[in-house]
Motif scaffolding. Structure first.
Motif, short mmCIF file in Angstrom:
data_model
loop_
_atom_site.label_atom_id
_atom_site.label_comp_id
_atom_site.label_asym_id
_atom_site.label_seq_id
_atom_site.Cartn_x
_atom_site.Cartn_y
_atom_site.Cartn_z
N ALA A 1 5.81 -7.71 8.29
CA ALA A 1 6.60 -7.69 7.06
C ALA A 1 7.86 -6.86 7.27
N GLU A 2 8.55 -6.55 6.19
CA GLU A 2 9.75 -5.72 6.23
C GLU A 2 9.65 -4.66 5.15
N HIS A 3 10.37 -3.56 5.35
CA HIS A 3 10.46 -2.53 4.33
C HIS A 3 11.47 -2.99 3.27
N VAL A 4 10.99 -3.14 2.04
CA VAL A 4 11.87 -3.62 0.96
C VAL A 4 11.70 -2.72 -0.26
N PRO A 5 12.76 -2.55 -1.06
CA PRO A 5 12.65 -1.76 -2.29
C PRO A 5 11.57 -2.33 -3.20
N GLY A 6 10.76 -1.46 -3.75
CA GLY A 6 9.69 -1.90 -4.64
C GLY A 6 8.41 -2.31 -3.95
N ARG A 7 8.47 -2.52 -2.64
CA ARG A 7 7.28 -2.82 -1.82
C ARG A 7 6.49 -4.02 -2.31
N TRP A 8 7.17 -4.96 -2.96
CA TRP A 8 6.44 -6.10 -3.54
C TRP A 8 5.63 -6.85 -2.48
N ASN A 9 6.09 -6.81 -1.22
CA ASN A 9 5.43 -7.61 -0.19
C ASN A 9 4.14 -7.00 0.34
N ILE A 10 3.87 -5.71 0.04
CA ILE A 10 2.60 -5.12 0.47
C ILE A 10 1.77 -4.62 -0.71
N LEU A 11 2.19 -4.93 -1.94
CA LEU A 11 1.43 -4.47 -3.10
C LEU A 11 -0.02 -4.94 -3.09
N PRO A 12 -0.32 -6.18 -2.68
CA PRO A 12 -1.75 -6.57 -2.64
C PRO A 12 -2.58 -5.67 -1.72
N SER A 13 -2.02 -5.26 -0.61
CA SER A 13 -2.74 -4.35 0.29
C SER A 13 -2.95 -2.99 -0.35
N LEU A 14 -1.92 -2.47 -0.99
CA LEU A 14 -2.04 -1.17 -1.65
C LEU A 14 -3.10 -1.22 -2.76
N HIS A 15 -3.07 -2.29 -3.55
CA HIS A 15 -4.04 -2.42 -4.64
C HIS A 15 -5.46 -2.53 -4.11
N GLN A 16 -5.65 -3.21 -3.00
CA GLN A 16 -7.00 -3.36 -2.47
C GLN A 16 -7.58 -2.00 -2.08
N VAL A 17 -6.76 -1.16 -1.47
CA VAL A 17 -7.24 0.17 -1.08
C VAL A 17 -7.46 1.04 -2.31
N LEU A 18 -6.60 0.94 -3.31
CA LEU A 18 -6.82 1.66 -4.56
C LEU A 18 -8.14 1.27 -5.21
N LEU A 19 -8.40 -0.02 -5.27
CA LEU A 19 -9.66 -0.49 -5.85
C LEU A 19 -10.85 0.07 -5.08
N ALA A 20 -10.74 0.08 -3.75
CA ALA A 20 -11.82 0.59 -2.91
C ALA A 20 -12.07 2.07 -3.20
N ALA A 21 -11.00 2.84 -3.30
CA ALA A 21 -11.15 4.27 -3.56
C ALA A 21 -11.80 4.53 -4.91
N ARG A 22 -11.36 3.82 -5.93
CA ARG A 22 -11.93 4.03 -7.26
C ARG A 22 -13.38 3.57 -7.32
N ALA A 23 -13.70 2.49 -6.64
CA ALA A 23 -15.09 2.03 -6.61
C ALA A 23 -15.99 3.04 -5.93
N ALA A 24 -15.47 3.74 -4.93
CA ALA A 24 -16.26 4.70 -4.16
C ALA A 24 -16.18 6.11 -4.71
N GLY A 25 -15.25 6.36 -5.63
CA GLY A 25 -15.10 7.70 -6.19
C GLY A 25 -14.46 8.69 -5.24
N VAL A 26 -13.53 8.21 -4.40
CA VAL A 26 -12.81 9.11 -3.50
C VAL A 26 -11.33 9.12 -3.89
N GLU A 27 -10.61 10.13 -3.40
CA GLU A 27 -9.18 10.21 -3.69
C GLU A 27 -8.41 9.28 -2.75
N VAL A 28 -7.21 8.91 -3.19
CA VAL A 28 -6.40 7.98 -2.41
C VAL A 28 -4.94 8.39 -2.51
N VAL A 29 -4.29 8.49 -1.36
CA VAL A 29 -2.93 9.01 -1.26
C VAL A 29 -2.01 7.95 -0.70
#
Length: 290
Positions: A164-192
């Protein structure tokens, strides 16, 4: 690590090169919530051994105040990993940060190695999620061990791995970021959240901090001390947010019926839970004197 009601502030998590003695000294005065003393990307191969000794001495020194001091070792399978992890475990940092954690098996291997090296219970595993396998298996990784308490996004590697490329707003990697966020919340761990590369682009950096906070990240990894203040501010509830949370909870308690109205908004238990989390975050930050 300091905590309040189970919450550990990780608003600003600053990478510092362990091969730079001046940087390690300066880190004692930087108002970040956590430090990652780096043995990986920021250290040349011929400086790895010296950097390892310096990072471990710093982590064991007790000279970093309220800051959670962690050590980022080199990845599994590299020629430096085993020595890095064994030395880091003996230094007893708040966490050992491991790049490119990509499977449950990786977590089990790392935890076993930490325990074999004598890591105390307070030394936790921080897993960097930055490969396609890591993203796709993030929920299983986050649940693989109670010793794993933080997921760290490696957004530069994610962009690279996806071609991919680095783009303002990161729209092209948002699905990846959301997947890790979901994983962290499901497991009860912090996510940075991952880093912002242009240290001169303050506006872009602050916009990405705001995006990360609104998405649900607990904080952001940083590559320059000048980014700390902005991250701390972005991931801290402001006075208006605290007052709003207090008022919402009071209105709900006064109604006593499971549903209330506050400033024209319907309030249910889920809104109260969110408001209480806001207050817990604010109180934890106050307790640190941050």
């Amino acid at each position: 690590m300091s905590t309040h009601d189970g919450f550990t502030p990780l608003r600003s998590v600053l990478y510092m090169p362990s091969s730079n003695a001046r940087a390690l000294e300066k880190a004692r005065t930087i108002d970040c919530d956590a430090l990652i003393l780096d043995l990986e990307d920021a250290v040349a191969p011929d400086a790895k051994a010296d950097a390892r000794r310096a990072a471990c001495a710093a982590a064991a020194s007790g000279e970093y105040g309220r800051r959670a001091v962690t050590i980022r070792v080199n990845a599994l399978g590299t020629e430096w990993h085993d020595a890095d992890l064994a030395a880091a475990a003996q230094a007893c940092p708040a966490g050992i940060v491991v790049p490119k954690v990509s499977s449950v098996e990786d977590v089990h291997t790392l935890v076993a190695a930490m325990e074999a090296a004598g890591a105390p219970e307070h030394t936790k595993l921080w897993a960097m999620i930055e490969t396609p396998d890591g993203i796709l298996d993030a929920r299983a990784i986050a649940r693989a061990s109670e010793r794993l308490t933080v997921l760290v996004l490696g957004t530069n590697d994610i962009v690279k791995e996806l071609y991919a490329e680095h783009v303002p707003g990161r729209w092209n990697i948002l699905p990846s970021l959301h997947q890790v966020l979901l994983a962290a919340r499901a497991a009860g761990v912090e996510v940075v959240d991952g880093v912002y590369n242009d240290v001169k682009d303050t506006e872009g950096f602050l916009a990405e901090c705001e995006q990360g906070r609104r998405m649900g990240f607990d904080g952001k990894t940083l590559i320059h001390p000048g980014q700390v203040e902005g991250a701390n501010r972005a991931f801290s509830p402001d006075d208006d947010a605290v007052a709003d949370a207090e008022g919402l909870i009071a209105a709900f308690d006064e109604a006593g019926s499971g549903v209330a109205t506050y400033r024209g908004r319907m309030v249910e238990q889920l809104h109260v839970d969110s408001a209480r989390r806001t207050l817990a975050i604010a109180e934890a930050i106050r307790a640190l004197g941050a």
